[in-house]
Design a protein around this motif. Structure first.
Motif, mmCIF file in Angstrom:
data_model
loop_
_atom_site.group_PDB
_atom_site.id
_atom_site.type_symbol
_atom_site.label_atom_id
_atom_site.label_comp_id
_atom_site.label_asym_id
_atom_site.label_seq_id
_atom_site.Cartn_x
_atom_site.Cartn_y
_atom_site.Cartn_z
ATOM 1 N N ALA A 1 -34.892 -12.804 30.615
ATOM 2 C CA ALA A 1 -35.880 -13.797 30.776
ATOM 3 C C ALA A 1 -35.631 -15.422 30.500
ATOM 4 O O ALA A 1 -36.140 -16.101 30.994
ATOM 5 C CB ALA A 1 -36.826 -13.396 29.671
ATOM 6 N N SER A 2 -34.572 -15.510 29.498
ATOM 7 C CA SER A 2 -34.044 -16.747 29.107
ATOM 8 C C SER A 2 -33.713 -17.519 30.479
ATOM 9 O O SER A 2 -33.864 -18.602 30.516
ATOM 10 C CB SER A 2 -33.338 -16.756 27.891
ATOM 11 N N CYS B 1 -36.366 -18.448 32.723
ATOM 12 C CA CYS B 1 -36.941 -19.602 32.177
ATOM 13 C C CYS B 1 -36.161 -21.077 32.369
ATOM 14 O O CYS B 1 -36.769 -22.035 32.700
ATOM 15 C CB CYS B 1 -37.471 -19.524 30.790
ATOM 16 N N GLU B 2 -34.922 -20.906 32.029
ATOM 17 C CA GLU B 2 -33.890 -21.935 32.176
ATOM 18 C C GLU B 2 -33.867 -22.389 33.794
ATOM 19 O O GLU B 2 -34.006 -23.754 33.790
ATOM 20 C CB GLU B 2 -32.597 -21.539 31.794
ATOM 21 N N ILE C 1 -41.713 -22.526 30.185
ATOM 22 C CA ILE C 1 -41.441 -22.391 28.824
ATOM 23 C C ILE C 1 -41.417 -20.790 28.612
ATOM 24 O O ILE C 1 -41.976 -20.374 29.245
ATOM 25 C CB ILE C 1 -42.612 -23.433 28.116
ATOM 26 N N SER C 2 -41.168 -20.479 27.625
ATOM 27 C CA SER C 2 -40.892 -19.177 27.174
ATOM 28 C C SER C 2 -42.081 -18.302 27.220
ATOM 29 O O SER C 2 -42.016 -17.384 27.732
ATOM 30 C CB SER C 2 -40.102 -19.083 25.637
ATOM 31 N N SER C 3 -43.322 -18.771 26.399
ATOM 32 C CA SER C 3 -44.261 -18.148 26.750
ATOM 33 C C SER C 3 -45.067 -18.040 27.977
ATOM 34 O O SER C 3 -45.614 -16.952 28.490
ATOM 35 C CB SER C 3 -45.500 -18.854 25.530
ATOM 36 N N GLY D 1 -43.358 -18.177 30.827
ATOM 37 C CA GLY D 1 -42.372 -17.541 31.603
ATOM 38 C C GLY D 1 -42.613 -16.069 31.373
ATOM 39 O O GLY D 1 -42.487 -15.355 32.551
ATOM 40 N N SER D 2 -42.838 -15.459 30.236
ATOM 41 C CA SER D 2 -43.207 -14.394 29.769
ATOM 42 C C SER D 2 -44.482 -13.796 30.496
ATOM 43 O O SER D 2 -44.536 -12.563 31.182
ATOM 44 C CB SER D 2 -43.359 -13.935 28.501
#
Length: 120
Positions: A50-51, A54-55, A60-62, A64-65
């Motif tokens: 997931a990271s 997102c990269e 952003i992480s939230s 992206g999830s």
């Protein structure tokens, strides 16, 4: 741009309007948002975290999830436990996801005139 003429703001406004037009076309043709399509393209033929998604997408992480979860709910990607670290979730395309990537490649999205001028 209807707001005060600040060139950079007007440029961003034109870009956002063009991207919204492209996303509308993508939704009509494929049933995907731009973010969902970006997530799928980022995964392509790989198994990624997931990271990494997102990269690569700039999400952003939230957010992206949430996008990853929507693509997963549509049946285009699957979660896989990491072999080295069982806490890590990895993602890869399903057969339906691979078929959608093929469809995205074969059915181009028209680039609006406002964006064409920017990418030349």
């Amino acid at each position: 741009c209807a707001m005060e003429k600040i060139k950079s703001i007007c440029l961003m406004c034109d870009m956002m309007r063009g991207l919204a037009q492209m996303e509308k076309q993508m939704m009509e043709q494929h049933g995907l948002t731009l973010n969902e399509a970006m997530v799928m393209c980022c995964i392509a033929g790989d198994t990624v975290s997931a990271s990494h998604i997102c990269e690569q997408t700039g999400l952003i992480s939230s957010h992206g999830s949430k996008v990853i979860r929507r693509v997963e709910e549509k049946g285009y990607i699957v979660r896989i436990l990491g072999e080295a670290d069982k806490r890590q979730m990895l993602f890869s395309l399903t057969a339906a996801g691979k078929a959608m990537i093929k469809s995205l490649r074969e059915t181009p999205i028209d680039v609006p005139e406002a964006l064409q001028a920017l990418i030349r």
